[in-house]
Design an enzyme around this catalytic site. Sequence first.
Site, PDB file in Angstrom:
ATOM      1  N   ARG A  58      38.032  37.850  33.716  1.00  0.00           N
ATOM      2  CA  ARG A  58      39.043  37.165  34.542  1.00  0.00           C
ATOM      3  C   ARG A  58      38.465  35.912  35.186  1.00  0.00           C
ATOM      4  NH1 ARG A  58      43.013  39.687  39.206  1.00  0.00           N
ATOM      5  NH2 ARG A  58      42.765  37.995  40.685  1.00  0.00           N
ATOM      6  N   ALA A  59      39.319  34.892  35.267  1.00  0.00           N
ATOM      7  CA  ALA A  59      38.820  33.562  35.598  1.00  0.00           C
ATOM      8  C   ALA A  59      38.581  33.278  37.074  1.00  0.00           C
ATOM      9  CB  ALA A  59      39.816  32.522  35.070  1.00  0.00           C
ATOM     10  N   ASP A  60      39.548  33.616  37.927  1.00  0.00           N
ATOM     11  CA  ASP A  60      39.581  32.965  39.252  1.00  0.00           C
ATOM     12  C   ASP A  60      38.285  33.067  40.038  1.00  0.00           C
ATOM     13  OD1 ASP A  60      40.113  35.690  39.560  1.00  0.00           O
ATOM     14  OD2 ASP A  60      41.616  35.445  41.116  1.00  0.00           O
ATOM     15  N   ASP A  96      52.321  39.946  47.531  1.00  0.00           N
ATOM     16  CA  ASP A  96      51.175  40.369  46.726  1.00  0.00           C
ATOM     17  C   ASP A  96      50.782  41.807  47.067  1.00  0.00           C
ATOM     18  OD1 ASP A  96      48.491  40.307  45.385  1.00  0.00           O
ATOM     19  OD2 ASP A  96      49.065  38.205  45.159  1.00  0.00           O
ATOM     20  N   HIS A 109      38.486  42.474  36.639  1.00  0.00           N
ATOM     21  CA  HIS A 109      37.652  41.310  36.315  1.00  0.00           C
ATOM     22  C   HIS A 109      36.672  41.631  35.186  1.00  0.00           C
ATOM     23  CE1 HIS A 109      38.772  38.850  39.872  1.00  0.00           C
ATOM     24  NE2 HIS A 109      39.003  40.037  40.406  1.00  0.00           N
ATOM     25  N   SER A 159      46.664  40.538  40.004  1.00  0.00           N
ATOM     26  CA  SER A 159      47.333  39.264  40.272  1.00  0.00           C
ATOM     27  C   SER A 159      47.350  38.339  39.070  1.00  0.00           C
ATOM     28  CB  SER A 159      46.618  38.512  41.397  1.00  0.00           C
ATOM     29  OG  SER A 159      46.791  39.157  42.610  1.00  0.00           O
TER      30      SER A 159
HETATM   31  O1  LIG Z   1      40.831  40.225  44.746  1.00  0.00           O
HETATM   32  C1  LIG Z   1      40.858  40.229  43.504  1.00  0.00           C
HETATM   33  O2  LIG Z   1      40.168  39.509  42.795  1.00  0.00           O
HETATM   34  C2  LIG Z   1      41.782  41.213  42.806  1.00  0.00           C
HETATM   35  C3  LIG Z   1      41.142  42.553  42.812  1.00  0.00           C
HETATM   36  O3  LIG Z   1      39.961  42.529  42.110  1.00  0.00           O
HETATM   37  O4  LIG Z   1      43.008  41.266  43.457  1.00  0.00           O
HETATM   38  P1  LIG Z   1      44.224  40.377  42.932  1.00  0.00           P
HETATM   39  O5  LIG Z   1      44.413  40.738  41.482  1.00  0.00           O
HETATM   40  O6  LIG Z   1      45.397  40.855  43.773  1.00  0.00           O
HETATM   41  O7  LIG Z   1      43.901  38.966  43.154  1.00  0.00           O
HETATM   42 MN   LIG Z   2      47.917  40.419  43.523  1.00  0.00          MN
HETATM   43 MN   LIG Z   3      44.390  42.479  44.859  1.00  0.00          MN
END
Ligand SMILES: O=C(O)[C@@H](CO)OP(=O)(O)O
Ligand SMILES: [Mn+2]
Ligand SMILES: [Mn+2]
Length: 561
Positions: free
Chosen positions: A292-294, A31, A143, A84
């Site tokens: 963005r979801a997560d 990553d 995000h 990601s």
């Molecule tokens: O930490 C996260 O949410 C993003 C950066 O905003 O990083 P990654 O896309 O690598 O998960």
């Molecule tokens: Mn990533």
């Molecule tokens: Mn990141």
Amino acid sequence: MGTMTNGSSFKLEPNPKIKKPEKPLLVVVLDGWGEMEDDEYNAISRADTPCMDSMKKGKPDHWMLLKAHGTAVGLPSDDDMGNSEVGHNALGSGQVVDQGARLVDRALESGELFDWDGWKHITPAATKGTLHLIGLLSDGGVHSRYDQLKLLFDGAAERGVKRIRVHTLTDGRDCEDGTSIPLMETLCKDLQALGEKGVDARVASGGGRMCTTMDRYESDWNVVKRGYYAHVLGEADNRFKDPVEALKVLKKPKNGKPVSDQWVPAFVITDDDWQPNGAVQDGDAVVIFNFRADRVVELSKALEYKNFDKFDRKQWPDIKFAGMMQYDGELKLPKEYLVPPPQISHTTGEYLAKNGVSTFACSESQKIGHVTFFWNGNRAAPFDKKLETFHEVPSDQNIPFNEKPAMQSAKITKLAIEALKSGKYQQVRINFPNPDMVGHTGDLDATIEACTTVDACVKKLIEAVEEVKGTYLITADHGNAEDMVQRDKKTKKALMEGGKPRMLTSHTLNPVPIAIGGPGLPKEARFRADLKEPGLANVGPTIVNLLGFQSPSNLVESLLA
Ligand SMILES: O=C(O)[C@@H](CO)OP(=O)(O)O
Ligand SMILES: [Mn+2]
Ligand SMILES: [Mn+2]
């Protein structure tokens, strides 16, 4: 190589060139491991990485670079760095889909967003009560983006909303540390401009994204609790009358250590009597404006679920709630959303599961959803529980990862080696978060250590692949660790301030490497040289090919000749 699929059938045809391997395929995502020329701020070239370096000898047949940002991963433009979500979506689906950032841009620019069901759902509450907007205050486009937030509150004001409260999570991860203050000033100015039109619009609460609200994959619910208390209940240890002052005070060094935008403690903005100016009340409307979801799934649950036991909410106001998007398609969470999310179906994961391929997917909490949820087109559950094992190693909680750059890499390596040797899995897929998570801290030495550690893990894994006579595919999802400094756009020279480099905490626009090899790789298998712009999406069909199948026609082309 591709073949036509028959309607919605998932049956894959055998690959005439590569027969179904008897031994497992190891897929590793490093990553945040991008490729850039050697430089004093390139944590990867400065790290001790004999294993990844040796793979470059395989160029061009077994090592190449892939585009991992911009339009190649469905983002609005090639000025957009990879991330990601879009990276793993592309890798796992084998497709380039228009991503959230692009869909929200279109919906806001055309104004259609305000005609759709999600907006209609919240309108009565937003016009009678208060409209709360909760999300990441950022220019990063990973995000959320500030220009979208502004279009949203301006549009709301034009449509009769009279009271707006913005709950801001400060970034410093997708944009430079310290930018939270100028961005907060801009936000306050823009909200004040609405005041001149008779709309009472203010900032109501906030906090740094790493300790307030934006936890992911249930790593640490306390993060969400802090956010819920500040945004919804108006409770936090830190109370200020002015949001810019809040940031200036809370960002002052603590115990000699600077406080980054990512780690600003939760705060509440009050009126002149020190009462919170924007706690959520019955009858209000709440919108999460991240696309963005997560990192907003957990807050969505806290806002939407009647039955909820992750922390004591104390109060759960009766609100009309919508996400910018639906963040989890299977859970249908949230039920209401302003913009329909990208539809990603017929991913490589689904094809492989429906053709009997067994998979072990593993990472630590911080990234487990990357190799499962994002990889499978934003779907959390396995397609076939009997064939797919998802294994999460708990991440350390509540520490900046430069304090422990090795993170859980040793455990992930051990589990992957066990899975390779178990004889149970045809595919072993893992993600090493270190170059990314440590890179985001802007700590160069710690990131060098993270990259050295991960290279040593990859070496061990490749030894295991050799032992079991398997195959490997090593790649990354976007750049981060290979460039740790802000640069002058034209000269590319490092930008300095007060004699110190201005560190880069975000992802980059650099390409990422991909390498294939191992005793199980057939001699004929080599990368083709004729693809115009090979990118992450080409990896999915490559995996399908390596597992002995022709790639289905809805995927982009394979990297293999
Ligand atoms: O930490 C996260 O949410 C993003 C950066 O905003 O990083 P990654 O896309 O690598 O998960
Ligand atoms: Mn990533
Ligand atoms: Mn990141």
